[in-house]
Design a protein around this motif. Structure first.
Motif, PDB file in Angstrom:
ATOM      1  N   VAL A 173       0.873  -1.179   0.000  1.00 26.13           N
ATOM      2  CA  VAL A 173       0.000   0.000   0.000  1.00 26.13           C
ATOM      3  C   VAL A 173       0.905   1.224   0.000  1.00 26.13           C
ATOM      4  O   VAL A 173       1.759   1.363   0.876  1.00 26.13           O
ATOM      5  CB  VAL A 173      -0.907   0.027   1.261  1.00 26.13           C
ATOM      6  CG1 VAL A 173      -1.762   1.295   1.272  1.00 26.13           C
ATOM      7  CG2 VAL A 173      -1.801  -1.209   1.317  1.00 26.13           C
ATOM      8  N   HIS A 174       0.727   2.082  -1.011  1.00 32.84           N
ATOM      9  CA  HIS A 174       1.509   3.324  -1.093  1.00 32.84           C
ATOM     10  C   HIS A 174       0.551   4.503  -0.934  1.00 32.84           C
ATOM     11  O   HIS A 174      -0.475   4.565  -1.623  1.00 32.84           O
ATOM     12  CB  HIS A 174       2.199   3.448  -2.456  1.00 32.84           C
ATOM     13  CG  HIS A 174       3.295   2.444  -2.660  1.00 32.84           C
ATOM     14  ND1 HIS A 174       4.240   2.572  -3.651  1.00 32.84           N
ATOM     15  CD2 HIS A 174       3.607   1.304  -2.002  1.00 32.84           C
ATOM     16  CE1 HIS A 174       5.078   1.540  -3.596  1.00 32.84           C
ATOM     17  NE2 HIS A 174       4.712   0.761  -2.607  1.00 32.84           N
ATOM     18  N   LEU A 175       0.907   5.404  -0.068  1.00 35.78           N
ATOM     19  CA  LEU A 175       0.016   6.544   0.199  1.00 35.78           C
ATOM     20  C   LEU A 175       0.769   7.851   0.119  1.00 35.78           C
ATOM     21  O   LEU A 175       1.875   7.974   0.669  1.00 35.78           O
ATOM     22  CB  LEU A 175      -0.568   6.418   1.606  1.00 35.78           C
ATOM     23  CG  LEU A 175      -1.452   5.196   1.859  1.00 35.78           C
ATOM     24  CD1 LEU A 175      -1.807   5.116   3.340  1.00 35.78           C
ATOM     25  CD2 LEU A 175      -2.704   5.246   1.006  1.00 35.78           C
ATOM     26  N   LEU A 176       0.145   8.798  -0.564  1.00 36.95           N
ATOM     27  CA  LEU A 176       0.687  10.154  -0.615  1.00 36.95           C
ATOM     28  C   LEU A 176      -0.217  11.000   0.265  1.00 36.95           C
ATOM     29  O   LEU A 176      -1.349  11.327  -0.124  1.00 36.95           O
ATOM     30  CB  LEU A 176       0.603  10.676  -2.048  1.00 36.95           C
ATOM     31  CG  LEU A 176       1.792  10.443  -2.953  1.00 36.95           C
ATOM     32  CD1 LEU A 176       1.454  10.890  -4.364  1.00 36.95           C
ATOM     33  CD2 LEU A 176       3.007  11.193  -2.440  1.00 36.95           C
ATOM     34  N   ILE A 177       0.256  11.330   1.450  1.00 37.19           N
ATOM     35  CA  ILE A 177      -0.612  12.029   2.397  1.00 37.19           C
ATOM     36  C   ILE A 177      -0.471  13.545   2.237  1.00 37.19           C
ATOM     37  O   ILE A 177       0.635  14.088   2.344  1.00 37.19           O
ATOM     38  CB  ILE A 177      -0.298  11.591   3.832  1.00 37.19           C
ATOM     39  CG1 ILE A 177      -0.524  10.071   3.914  1.00 37.19           C
ATOM     40  CG2 ILE A 177      -1.188  12.334   4.834  1.00 37.19           C
ATOM     41  CD1 ILE A 177      -0.312   9.474   5.247  1.00 37.19           C
ATOM     42  N   HIS A 178      -1.612  14.168   1.923  1.00 38.41           N
ATOM     43  CA  HIS A 178      -1.626  15.612   1.654  1.00 38.41           C
ATOM     44  C   HIS A 178      -2.041  16.393   2.906  1.00 38.41           C
ATOM     45  O   HIS A 178      -2.891  15.924   3.675  1.00 38.41           O
ATOM     46  CB  HIS A 178      -2.611  15.915   0.519  1.00 38.41           C
ATOM     47  CG  HIS A 178      -2.117  15.477  -0.828  1.00 38.41           C
ATOM     48  ND1 HIS A 178      -1.837  14.165  -1.140  1.00 38.41           N
ATOM     49  CD2 HIS A 178      -1.853  16.195  -1.955  1.00 38.41           C
ATOM     50  CE1 HIS A 178      -1.417  14.096  -2.390  1.00 38.41           C
ATOM     51  NE2 HIS A 178      -1.419  15.306  -2.907  1.00 38.41           N
ATOM     52  N   PRO A 179      -1.489  17.583   3.062  1.00 42.22           N
ATOM     53  CA  PRO A 179      -1.792  18.370   4.268  1.00 42.22           C
ATOM     54  C   PRO A 179      -3.143  19.079   4.181  1.00 42.22           C
ATOM     55  O   PRO A 179      -3.209  20.307   4.111  1.00 42.22           O
ATOM     56  CB  PRO A 179      -0.622  19.367   4.308  1.00 42.22           C
ATOM     57  CG  PRO A 179      -0.267  19.555   2.872  1.00 42.22           C
ATOM     58  CD  PRO A 179      -0.529  18.267   2.174  1.00 42.22           C
ATOM     59  N   GLU A 180      -4.219  18.308   4.155  1.00 37.71           N
ATOM     60  CA  GLU A 180      -5.568  18.880   4.121  1.00 37.71           C
ATOM     61  C   GLU A 180      -6.486  17.996   4.951  1.00 37.71           C
ATOM     62  O   GLU A 180      -6.320  16.772   4.964  1.00 37.71           O
ATOM     63  CB  GLU A 180      -6.114  18.927   2.681  1.00 37.71           C
ATOM     64  CG  GLU A 180      -5.561  20.070   1.865  1.00 37.71           C
ATOM     65  CD  GLU A 180      -6.238  20.193   0.498  1.00 37.71           C
ATOM     66  OE1 GLU A 180      -7.470  20.206   0.436  1.00 37.71           O
ATOM     67  OE2 GLU A 180      -5.501  20.277  -0.493  1.00 37.71           O
TER      68      GLU A 180
END
Ligand SMILES: NC(=O)c1ccc[n+]([C@@H]2O[C@H](COP(=O)([O-])OP(=O)(O)OC[C@H]3O[C@@H](n4cnc5c(N)ncnc54)[C@H](OP(=O)(O)O)[C@@H]3O)[C@@H](O)[C@H]2O)c1
Length: 230
Positions: A173-180
């Motif tokens: 599982v690859h996640l790009l966590i955005h600051p929102e």
């Protein structure tokens, strides 16, 4: 043998996958580095991405009805879409996407014959696997044996991710966590599946890498510990 399956998603800090300003350029830049043989995309994701309704058609040129030349030196991934209900009718538009070499539709015995004819007329390849829905395990197996797909990236919403996770077919599982922070009560996570009866059957993962990208996006890569699933 099954291909290696990577679930790949951009999400907000509160775990939602829509309704925030995802860095699309970064998403595809990092995706291209995964060097996969195929991209598995849910049919809802395709319809949403192209802004069309199920069954909607767009104007097609004569080229859409001609066979496409195969280029053995084209190493771009194959786009694979489960569409057992025959809802996607814009394949010539989809084929214009620059990062895919061709498309393959996954159908089942329940797929209307009319849709299979629609695909045949446009030289769009398909596999019929499963009865009511696409049998994803068999489809993945066939992708490996018939199409040489060893590594696959899943660009999808929580529904397809959920089935792959619950069937034990995903490896990373690859996640790009955005600051929102988005909030909301609609089901909108990377993993949509029926509620578990207890907490002992959660899927356990191991952190493989953690990277800060740009100013404040975190890229997490987790490996699924499949033995815990059994
Ligand atoms: N933030 C991100 O990274 C990201 C990435 C991708 C998508 N999204 C968003 O996610 C949303 C779409 O996600 P979604 O969850 O609604 O749909 P989805 O995962 O895109 O599509 C559902 C897929 O699951 C298949 N499916 C459903 N039940 C099945 C079963 N029992 N067995 C086998 N296959 C089955 C469907 O196939 P059939 O058509 O054959 O039923 C369909 O291809 C969109 O809003 C999109 O923008 C976000």
């Amino acid at each position: 043998m099954l291909p290696w399956v990577i679930l790949y998603n951009a999400m907000s800090l509160d775990g939602r996958i829509t309704g925030f300003d995802a860095d699309v350029e970064l998403y595809y830049e990092l995706a291209s580095k995964l060097d996969v043989d195929a991209v598995l995309m849910g049919s809802n994701t395709v319809l949403m991405g192209f802004g069309v309704k199920p069954g909607e058609t767009l104007e097609e040129s004569e080229e859409a009805f001609k066979p496409r030349a195969e280029d053995p030196d084209d190493h771009r991934p194959l786009l694979v879409v489960p569409d057992s209900k025959g809802r996607i009718r814009i394949w010539s538009e989809i084929l214009k996407m620059p990062y895919i070499k061709d498309v393959l539709v996954l159908c089942s015995r329940s797929t209307p014959i009319e849709y299979l004819n629609f695909l045949d007329e446009r030289y769009i390849s398909y596999l019929v696997v499963g009865y009511q829905h696409v049998d994803l395990e068999n489809a993945l197996e066939e992708l490996n044996t018939e199409f040489g797909v060893k590594k696959i990236r899943v660009d999808s919403g929580g529904t397809l991710n959920g089935i792959l996770l619950r069937e034990g077919l995903a490896d990373e599982v690859h996640l790009l966590i955005h600051p929102e922070l988005v909030g909301g009560i609609t089901p909108n996570s990377i993993f949509q599946a029926p509620d578990l009866k207890d907490e002992y059957h959660t899927i356990k993962l191991q952190l493989a890498s953690m990277e800060k990208i740009k100013v404040d996006i975190i890229y997490l890569k987790y490996k699924i510990l499949n033995e815990v699933l059994k």
